[in-house]
Motif scaffolding. Structure first.
Motif, mmCIF file in Angstrom:
data_model
loop_
_atom_site.group_PDB
_atom_site.id
_atom_site.type_symbol
_atom_site.label_atom_id
_atom_site.label_comp_id
_atom_site.label_asym_id
_atom_site.label_seq_id
_atom_site.Cartn_x
_atom_site.Cartn_y
_atom_site.Cartn_z
ATOM 1 N N PRO A 11 0.824 -1.218 0.000
ATOM 2 C CA PRO A 11 0.000 0.000 0.000
ATOM 3 C C PRO A 11 0.859 1.270 0.000
ATOM 4 O O PRO A 11 1.792 1.394 0.809
ATOM 5 C CB PRO A 11 -0.807 -0.120 1.299
ATOM 6 C CG PRO A 11 -0.823 -1.582 1.600
ATOM 7 C CD PRO A 11 0.488 -2.116 1.125
ATOM 8 N N GLY A 12 0.531 2.203 -0.898
ATOM 9 C CA GLY A 12 1.280 3.447 -0.977
ATOM 10 C C GLY A 12 1.196 4.284 0.284
ATOM 11 O O GLY A 12 2.114 5.041 0.596
ATOM 12 N N LEU A 13 0.098 4.121 1.028
ATOM 13 C CA LEU A 13 -0.053 4.923 2.245
ATOM 14 C C LEU A 13 1.011 4.581 3.285
ATOM 15 O O LEU A 13 1.362 5.418 4.120
ATOM 16 C CB LEU A 13 -1.457 4.759 2.828
ATOM 17 C CG LEU A 13 -1.885 3.409 3.405
ATOM 18 C CD1 LEU A 13 -1.537 3.316 4.880
ATOM 19 C CD2 LEU A 13 -3.372 3.194 3.201
ATOM 20 N N LEU A 14 1.542 3.345 3.244
ATOM 21 C CA LEU A 14 2.620 2.983 4.167
ATOM 22 C C LEU A 14 3.860 3.832 3.890
ATOM 23 O O LEU A 14 4.564 4.239 4.820
ATOM 24 C CB LEU A 14 2.963 1.498 4.031
ATOM 25 C CG LEU A 14 1.905 0.505 4.515
ATOM 26 C CD1 LEU A 14 2.372 -0.919 4.269
ATOM 27 C CD2 LEU A 14 1.617 0.719 5.997
ATOM 28 N N GLY A 15 4.114 4.090 2.617
ATOM 29 C CA GLY A 15 5.244 4.943 2.255
ATOM 30 C C GLY A 15 5.057 6.360 2.755
ATOM 31 O O GLY A 15 6.006 6.989 3.248
ATOM 32 N N MET A 16 3.824 6.879 2.641
ATOM 33 C CA MET A 16 3.552 8.236 3.113
ATOM 34 C C MET A 16 3.647 8.317 4.635
ATOM 35 O O MET A 16 4.159 9.298 5.181
ATOM 36 C CB MET A 16 2.170 8.686 2.618
ATOM 37 C CG MET A 16 2.115 8.904 1.106
ATOM 38 S SD MET A 16 0.517 9.520 0.521
ATOM 39 C CE MET A 16 -0.434 8.007 0.521
ATOM 40 N N LEU A 17 3.143 7.293 5.323
ATOM 41 C CA LEU A 17 3.251 7.264 6.778
ATOM 42 C C LEU A 17 4.711 7.219 7.220
ATOM 43 O O LEU A 17 5.114 7.924 8.154
ATOM 44 C CB LEU A 17 2.509 6.054 7.341
ATOM 45 C CG LEU A 17 0.979 6.100 7.322
ATOM 46 C CD1 LEU A 17 0.404 4.741 7.712
ATOM 47 C CD2 LEU A 17 0.453 7.178 8.261
ATOM 48 N N LEU A 18 5.500 6.393 6.527
ATOM 49 C CA LEU A 18 6.920 6.287 6.855
ATOM 50 C C LEU A 18 7.634 7.610 6.619
ATOM 51 O O LEU A 18 8.486 8.025 7.427
ATOM 52 C CB LEU A 18 7.567 5.179 6.025
ATOM 53 C CG LEU A 18 9.058 4.925 6.264
ATOM 54 C CD1 LEU A 18 9.319 4.575 7.731
ATOM 55 C CD2 LEU A 18 9.567 3.811 5.357
ATOM 56 N N ALA A 19 7.269 8.297 5.530
ATOM 57 C CA ALA A 19 7.867 9.606 5.256
ATOM 58 C C ALA A 19 7.543 10.593 6.376
ATOM 59 O O ALA A 19 8.407 11.369 6.814
ATOM 60 C CB ALA A 19 7.348 10.144 3.913
ATOM 61 N N GLY A 20 6.293 10.552 6.865
ATOM 62 C CA GLY A 20 5.906 11.433 7.959
ATOM 63 C C GLY A 20 6.654 11.125 9.239
ATOM 64 O O GLY A 20 7.066 12.037 9.968
ATOM 65 N N VAL A 38 -1.252 22.807 13.251
ATOM 66 C CA VAL A 38 -2.559 22.808 12.565
ATOM 67 C C VAL A 38 -2.844 21.466 11.898
ATOM 68 O O VAL A 38 -3.808 21.336 11.144
ATOM 69 C CB VAL A 38 -2.625 23.942 11.515
ATOM 70 C CG1 VAL A 38 -2.491 25.292 12.174
ATOM 71 C CG2 VAL A 38 -1.551 23.763 10.438
ATOM 72 N N SER A 39 -2.017 20.467 12.193
ATOM 73 C CA SER A 39 -2.172 19.155 11.577
ATOM 74 C C SER A 39 -3.572 18.551 11.768
ATOM 75 O O SER A 39 -4.137 18.015 10.806
ATOM 76 C CB SER A 39 -1.106 18.200 12.129
ATOM 77 O OG SER A 39 -1.287 16.895 11.650
ATOM 78 N N PRO A 40 -4.174 18.615 12.974
ATOM 79 C CA PRO A 40 -5.520 18.041 13.122
ATOM 80 C C PRO A 40 -6.541 18.677 12.188
ATOM 81 O O PRO A 40 -7.403 17.988 11.641
ATOM 82 C CB PRO A 40 -5.858 18.330 14.594
ATOM 83 C CG PRO A 40 -4.526 18.438 15.272
ATOM 84 C CD PRO A 40 -3.632 19.084 14.270
ATOM 85 N N ILE A 45 -9.777 18.302 7.023
ATOM 86 C CA ILE A 45 -10.093 18.742 5.661
ATOM 87 C C ILE A 45 -9.983 17.567 4.689
ATOM 88 O O ILE A 45 -10.856 17.349 3.840
ATOM 89 C CB ILE A 45 -9.157 19.887 5.232
ATOM 90 C CG1 ILE A 45 -9.474 21.154 6.033
ATOM 91 C CG2 ILE A 45 -9.294 20.175 3.731
ATOM 92 C CD1 ILE A 45 -8.486 22.287 5.823
ATOM 93 N N ALA A 46 -8.896 16.803 4.816
ATOM 94 C CA ALA A 46 -8.706 15.636 3.945
ATOM 95 C C ALA A 46 -9.822 14.616 4.159
ATOM 96 O O ALA A 46 -10.314 14.004 3.197
ATOM 97 C CB ALA A 46 -7.345 15.004 4.214
ATOM 98 N N LEU A 266 -1.058 14.958 2.104
ATOM 99 C CA LEU A 266 -1.036 15.783 3.314
ATOM 100 C C LEU A 266 -1.493 14.987 4.530
ATOM 101 O O LEU A 266 -0.862 15.017 5.593
ATOM 102 C CB LEU A 266 -1.951 16.996 3.102
ATOM 103 C CG LEU A 266 -1.911 18.110 4.136
ATOM 104 C CD1 LEU A 266 -0.578 18.836 4.071
ATOM 105 C CD2 LEU A 266 -3.054 19.089 3.889
ATOM 106 N N LEU A 267 -2.555 14.232 4.352
ATOM 107 C CA LEU A 267 -3.148 13.487 5.464
ATOM 108 C C LEU A 267 -2.190 12.455 6.044
ATOM 109 O O LEU A 267 -1.905 12.445 7.240
ATOM 110 C CB LEU A 267 -4.428 12.808 4.990
ATOM 111 C CG LEU A 267 -5.069 11.819 5.961
ATOM 112 C CD1 LEU A 267 -5.592 12.538 7.193
ATOM 113 C CD2 LEU A 267 -6.189 11.051 5.281
ATOM 114 N N PHE A 268 -1.678 11.580 5.202
ATOM 115 C CA PHE A 268 -0.892 10.463 5.702
ATOM 116 C C PHE A 268 0.511 10.863 6.150
ATOM 117 O O PHE A 268 1.065 10.266 7.079
ATOM 118 C CB PHE A 268 -0.836 9.349 4.661
ATOM 119 C CG PHE A 268 -2.156 8.665 4.461
ATOM 120 C CD1 PHE A 268 -2.763 7.980 5.499
ATOM 121 C CD2 PHE A 268 -2.815 8.727 3.244
ATOM 122 C CE1 PHE A 268 -3.989 7.361 5.333
ATOM 123 C CE2 PHE A 268 -4.038 8.113 3.061
ATOM 124 C CZ PHE A 268 -4.628 7.426 4.108
#
Length: 318
Positions: A11-20, A38-40, A45-46, A266-268
């Motif tokens: 899943p691509g979202l794992l990559g985004m989470l890892l980047a975060g 302002v992250s929450p 918004i997402a 932005l979200l992940f």
């Protein structure tokens, strides 16, 4: 990282989470503190963007087709997962049963931002269309989240010394019905407005988003007087537009898809930045065992929910 994970069939979202996680304050600290603050709000918004996409894509005919299994999916998988955590967490983690119940409610609540994009992709690709499987999971995930939140609030109150009342569970259907009612009313008003005034689709998208933000913002205020789900209201709002003005819904759905491309990143990434990996080392394999046991019981709950339907075994596990 997203592209690398997708090429590895992950899943691509794992990559985004890892980047975060890597860029966040607990490791490299390369994300501005102002953005973290302002992250929450940015994550909300997402969430609104993806919920609006659900409403613009979810046909009521498909929901009628799944019927009873969708209702069971709202409660049985989460309930079994919470029960597993309540039984095992005190043994493996040395916490009290009420603390385990709170933990189970957190783990048992499905995240719409994880489930929804995947199911929308399945719907667009036509996978599971015969038995409306993506619609079944979407419907279950929406109410499941409310169910988890209600239980979490109740268990938290018990931890603070309050008593638990079975009537508390009535907040789940009441939250769904009140959210549906407000969402439908706002959706009908918007449809009437759009049919009377000719304005650009971009402006319509902004109006839908603005009213969706307002509905979500009213969530905490309305909940002080009446059980209410802003999540359901946003889906009902855009779903009403699909039902009453299908031509417009198909046109603006593409615009929301484009917005989601940026909102997803932005979200992940920001979600990953909020993860403090320092807590992982202290829990170790015991926590992993509890989580996987809960997931196994959730999977059993899903099978129970759909076992008496015509769903093919091949499609149950996609």
């Amino acid at each position: 990282l997203k592209g690398i994970f997708e090429k590895l069939k992950l899943p691509g979202l794992l990559g985004m989470l890892l980047a975060g996680i890597l860029l966040g304050p607990h490791l490299l600290n390369l994300i501005s503190p102002e953005i973290i603050a302002v992250s929450p709000d940015l994550r909300e918004i997402a969430l609104i963007v993806i919920l609006t996409r659900v409403g613009l894509s979810l046909d009521l005919k498909d929901l009628k087709q799944v019927g009873r299994p969708a209702l069971m999916m709202c409660f049985i998988p989460a309930t079994l997962e919470i029960m597993a955590v309540v039984v095992l967490a005190p043994i493996f983690l040395g916490i009290s049963y009420i603390e385990a119940a709170i933990m189970g409610a957190i783990l048992g609540a499905v995240s719409p931002v994880i489930i929804v994009p995947k199911m929308l992709h399945r719907m667009e690709s036509g996978y599971g269309r015969k038995n409306s499987i993506p619609q079944l999971i979407l419907a279950g995930a929406s109410v499941d989240d409310i169910y988890g939140i209600v239980l979490f609030t109740s268990f938290l109150g018990m931890y603070a010394g309050e008593s638990f009342s079975p009537l508390t569970l009535l907040r789940v259907p009441l939250s769904v019905f009140s959210g549906l009612a407000l969402g439908v009313l706002v959706g009908l008003a918007l449809t009437f407005f759009f049919k009377k005034l000719h304005i650009r689709d971009t402006v319509k998208v902004l109006l839908i988003l603005g009213l969706s933000f307002l509905v979500m913002g009213l969530d905490s205020f309305i909940n002080t007087h009446l059980p209410f789900s802003g999540l359901v209201a946003v889906i009902a709002l855009s779903g009403t537009i699909l039902k009453t003005y299908a031509l417009l819904a198909r046109r603006i759905s593409g615009k929301f898809s484009k917005i989601w491309v940026a909102a997803e990143l932005l979200l992940f990434v920001l979600l990953g930045a909020a993860v403090d990996i320092n807590y992982i080392g202290g829990s170790g394999l015991a926590l992993a065992a509890v989580i996987f046991a809960g997931l196994f019981c959730r999977a059993c709950g899903v099978l129970i929910s759909v076992s008496k339907t015509r769903l093919a075994w091949r499609e149950r596990f996609f």
